[in-house]
Design an enzyme around this catalytic site. Sequence first.
Site, PDB file in Angstrom:
ATOM      1  N   CYS A 175       6.356   8.447  13.833  1.00 56.26           N
ATOM      2  CA  CYS A 175       5.758   7.978  12.586  1.00 56.26           C
ATOM      3  C   CYS A 175       5.222   9.097  11.716  1.00 56.26           C
ATOM      4  O   CYS A 175       4.653   8.843  10.653  1.00 56.26           O
ATOM      5  CB  CYS A 175       4.671   6.959  12.897  1.00 56.26           C
ATOM      6  SG  CYS A 175       5.363   5.562  13.794  1.00 56.26           S
ATOM      7  N   HIS A 315      -3.335   7.496   7.331  1.00 55.43           N
ATOM      8  CA  HIS A 315      -2.208   6.943   8.087  1.00 55.43           C
ATOM      9  C   HIS A 315      -2.405   5.427   8.121  1.00 55.43           C
ATOM     10  O   HIS A 315      -1.481   4.681   7.853  1.00 55.43           O
ATOM     11  CB  HIS A 315      -2.161   7.558   9.481  1.00 55.43           C
ATOM     12  CG  HIS A 315      -0.952   7.179  10.268  1.00 55.43           C
ATOM     13  ND1 HIS A 315       0.328   7.384   9.796  1.00 55.43           N
ATOM     14  CD2 HIS A 315      -0.811   6.594  11.487  1.00 55.43           C
ATOM     15  CE1 HIS A 315       1.199   6.948  10.697  1.00 55.43           C
ATOM     16  NE2 HIS A 315       0.543   6.463  11.728  1.00 55.43           N
ATOM     17  N   GLU A 326      -8.662   7.197  13.537  1.00 53.23           N
ATOM     18  CA  GLU A 326      -8.550   7.965  12.292  1.00 53.23           C
ATOM     19  C   GLU A 326      -9.907   8.068  11.594  1.00 53.23           C
ATOM     20  O   GLU A 326     -10.288   9.127  11.092  1.00 53.23           O
ATOM     21  CB  GLU A 326      -7.512   7.319  11.366  1.00 53.23           C
ATOM     22  CG  GLU A 326      -7.258   8.157  10.125  1.00 53.23           C
ATOM     23  CD  GLU A 326      -6.044   7.695   9.328  1.00 53.23           C
ATOM     24  OE1 GLU A 326      -5.537   6.573   9.587  1.00 53.23           O
ATOM     25  OE2 GLU A 326      -5.609   8.442   8.437  1.00 53.23           O
ATOM     26  N   LYS A 347      -0.207   1.566   3.410  1.00 53.54           N
ATOM     27  CA  LYS A 347       0.482   0.634   4.315  1.00 53.54           C
ATOM     28  C   LYS A 347      -0.043  -0.780   4.170  1.00 53.54           C
ATOM     29  O   LYS A 347       0.614  -1.728   4.597  1.00 53.54           O
ATOM     30  CB  LYS A 347       0.330   1.103   5.769  1.00 53.54           C
ATOM     31  CG  LYS A 347       1.085   2.391   6.078  1.00 53.54           C
ATOM     32  CD  LYS A 347       1.031   2.735   7.554  1.00 53.54           C
ATOM     33  CE  LYS A 347       1.752   4.030   7.877  1.00 53.54           C
ATOM     34  NZ  LYS A 347       1.018   5.247   7.495  1.00 53.54           N
ATOM     35  N   HIS A 352       4.286  -0.338   7.347  1.00 55.75           N
ATOM     36  CA  HIS A 352       4.496   0.974   7.972  1.00 55.75           C
ATOM     37  C   HIS A 352       5.978   1.306   7.870  1.00 55.75           C
ATOM     38  O   HIS A 352       6.795   0.737   8.589  1.00 55.75           O
ATOM     39  CB  HIS A 352       4.042   0.921   9.425  1.00 55.75           C
ATOM     40  CG  HIS A 352       3.972   2.269  10.092  1.00 55.75           C
ATOM     41  ND1 HIS A 352       4.575   3.396   9.575  1.00 55.75           N
ATOM     42  CD2 HIS A 352       3.348   2.659  11.235  1.00 55.75           C
ATOM     43  CE1 HIS A 352       4.347   4.414  10.383  1.00 55.75           C
ATOM     44  NE2 HIS A 352       3.600   4.002  11.386  1.00 55.75           N
ATOM     45  N   PHE A 411       3.743   8.087  17.699  1.00 58.21           N
ATOM     46  CA  PHE A 411       3.976   7.989  19.140  1.00 58.21           C
ATOM     47  C   PHE A 411       4.474   9.345  19.649  1.00 58.21           C
ATOM     48  O   PHE A 411       5.196  10.050  18.959  1.00 58.21           O
ATOM     49  CB  PHE A 411       5.058   6.948  19.456  1.00 58.21           C
ATOM     50  CG  PHE A 411       4.604   5.514  19.380  1.00 58.21           C
ATOM     51  CD1 PHE A 411       3.283   5.179  19.136  1.00 58.21           C
ATOM     52  CD2 PHE A 411       5.520   4.486  19.558  1.00 58.21           C
ATOM     53  CE1 PHE A 411       2.876   3.853  19.078  1.00 58.21           C
ATOM     54  CE2 PHE A 411       5.125   3.155  19.505  1.00 58.21           C
ATOM     55  CZ  PHE A 411       3.803   2.840  19.261  1.00 58.21           C
TER      56      PHE A 411
END
Lengths: 425, 374
Positions: A175, A315, A326, A347, A352, A411
């Site tokens: 990502c 993010h 975050e 997002k 996403h 990830f």
Amino acid sequence: MRSAYLDASGRPLVAVTGLGVVTSLGRGKADNWSRLTVGQSGIHRITRFPTEGLRTTIAGTVDDLFDRSFAAPELSEKLALIAAEEAVAQSGLGRPGDFPGPLFMAVPPVELEWVQKQELAASSNGDVTYQALLADAARHRHTDYHAMFLFGSVADHIADHFGTKGSPISLSTACSSGATAIQMGVEAIRRGDTEAALCIGTDGSVQAESLIRFSLLSALSTQNDPPTAASKPFSKNRDGFVMGEGGAALVLESYESARRRGAAILGFVLGCGEKGDGFHRTRSSPDGRPAIVAMQQALADAGLKPDQIDYVNAHGTSTPENDKMEAMSCTAVFGERMGRLPISSNKSMVGHTLTAAGAVEAVFSLLTIAHGRIPPTINYREPDPNIPLDVVPNVARDAAVRRVISNSFGFGGQNTCLVFADSPA
Amino acid sequence: MTREVVITGIGLLSSLGEGVGPHIEAADGARAPVIDMASFAPYPVHPLGAVEYDRQIPKKSDQRQMEPWQRIGVYAAGLALDSAGIKSDAEAKDRMHVIVAAGGGERDHAVDGQILTGLKTAADPGVFLNERLLSDLRPTLFLAQLSNLLAGNISIVHGVTGPSRTFMGEEQAGVDAIRIAHARIAAGQADMILVGGSYNAERRDMMLLFELGGVMLTGDVTPTFSRGARHGGMVTGSVGAFLVLEAADSAGARGATAQARLDSVAADRTRRNPGDITRALTAMAGPLTGSPLVVSASSGVAACVAEEKAALEAIAPGAGIMAMGDLAGHAVEAAFPASVALAAALLQAGRGTQAVVTGVGHHRGEGLARLSRA
């Protein structure tokens, strides 16, 4: 080279001279920006494949680009093409089919899909096995499948179309891939390998199997009704991310080259920071150290102090874990000022966009600077008491924004942060 | 800034065994290649023998969360870290960069077969597919398939947690991984990079992709550079290959031994018109003096073989061409890293003073590296 074209470390400054974007909100910067700043969501019910039996039935797919069925790499390529056409045209760099620099491209991993395997299975009687599929493949009636599902093909086609130079890089850092593509362009220009680079992130891989895989990891929101309310980063009732599709492209150019040819400069990439996390395959270190270090390194690379940042492009996936981590990491980096420093998540509106996200959000970060307007975090109805931040709730805000840090976490312990600014210093 | 780049760690794992020893023996002709003609007939394969994964991946739980391509890669990465003498230096590994050339997507072949069988008679194929995927896919399989999770597992298992990038794109991903690693170190953007890739050849899903394009060799295994239009193609092999690349000055400062010098790495992507491969490789080689060792990462696909051979005859007249694929099988993303690793090992073993490594992707991409004795 004049020192005005170098950063404090003596490296070539990297300007942005072209931007392009396509998401579920629309095609091009103008449509995306107008919808993003009125707080419109691009999330909708999935019609591409049957969703019976699935816990998640919504996504921010980009539909209507094909009038036939298509494979994920075909859509990813189309999204990249649309975004890059816009960016390259805006930059005015090179000539059609002759872009004077390399291609760095974040692409989703690909593989043969069920449609193709069913086609190959059609000739077998009884139980289907891979031996049977191989026997059919050996008749070489579907040679086009081979090139379509090679990992390098999407970038190959884009490289051919735009005439980029050298060996194109196809990359994946989950990502954070889109941010990595930009980072690699910055590094190439700083090395003096090139005066310009075309950096793209693209993802058109919302398919039944990809959705089910994320679903099995409990990563997706299951609050399908209404679809537009599902992605709610930083809210107390957030329950996972919503898959999105999109493409974004940036033309990066050395400041000197851009000035020399009189190009309109849309902003600068001042710094990149990156830190791996060896804690777990999908979870972040509980202390947030890798994300903190990535942000600190991006600031240091840009030659900036935390108090010189005006806005954090989060993010902000809307998963319980990411948003908590975050927020904690940002607070560690920016201190008590974090309570007042605006942070919002694109997002909440486009979902996403996975492989594309870092690039899509880079484009939105630069538009935020250009327009002096911060896109909101929509669907913010239930504040999370553990995240006492100014998330620019629900309504866009006018603000002088000169410098932005954009976060991308993925990830596999990928953490990449980029600093964008209106001017070099 | 241009700094000298050296190879201070080599990790190789293949059908020949682990470490540089068996690979040098095979290159010397003292060890025969291992080829399994039967298991995947009509496709020959260089299979990985038994590997004691515990030696590099101590936790069974980690091993279980990986598919073979990841285990092979993590194991080879561990060998490279050992070889560089850096395995127990937590601080150095915290800063160390990683660039991985990866494929991915190992399928659960049995599940795929059952679903495809059921789809033939399903009343509503879309709904059937959803039901079966939900019940039959292991949640962790996704992570075992994701391309960047080889790098992710290297961070988890070996504690290498600096910047980490994963390149995709078959053979050329391996070329570009080494090219970018070299460029970043030479320019002072990094001091130490773990770079490489892995390939599990013992899987029919990848054979399927390549057979669709007609690029698999079937039947008798002939030497790579004698393959032609009538009997050409890839014989794949399971291989893990990682290198520790390091700036010569920082390697010297920590007292590490340079196993070879990596002088240059170039890459191109021609349109593959007749003559393109030969022209690209010849241009990338530049002027060479002396008689280099030549190691080729060739896929064995006939159209590429002839052009690569022509280029090598021009670059290094009279040199014997060693095809890594003849020793351990073609390893796609890992082919070029493995070939550079072999060349470095041969230089260190005194088999020459300089080496040229060529890579020609079976479908796209050309690359060339030059090494010399440290």
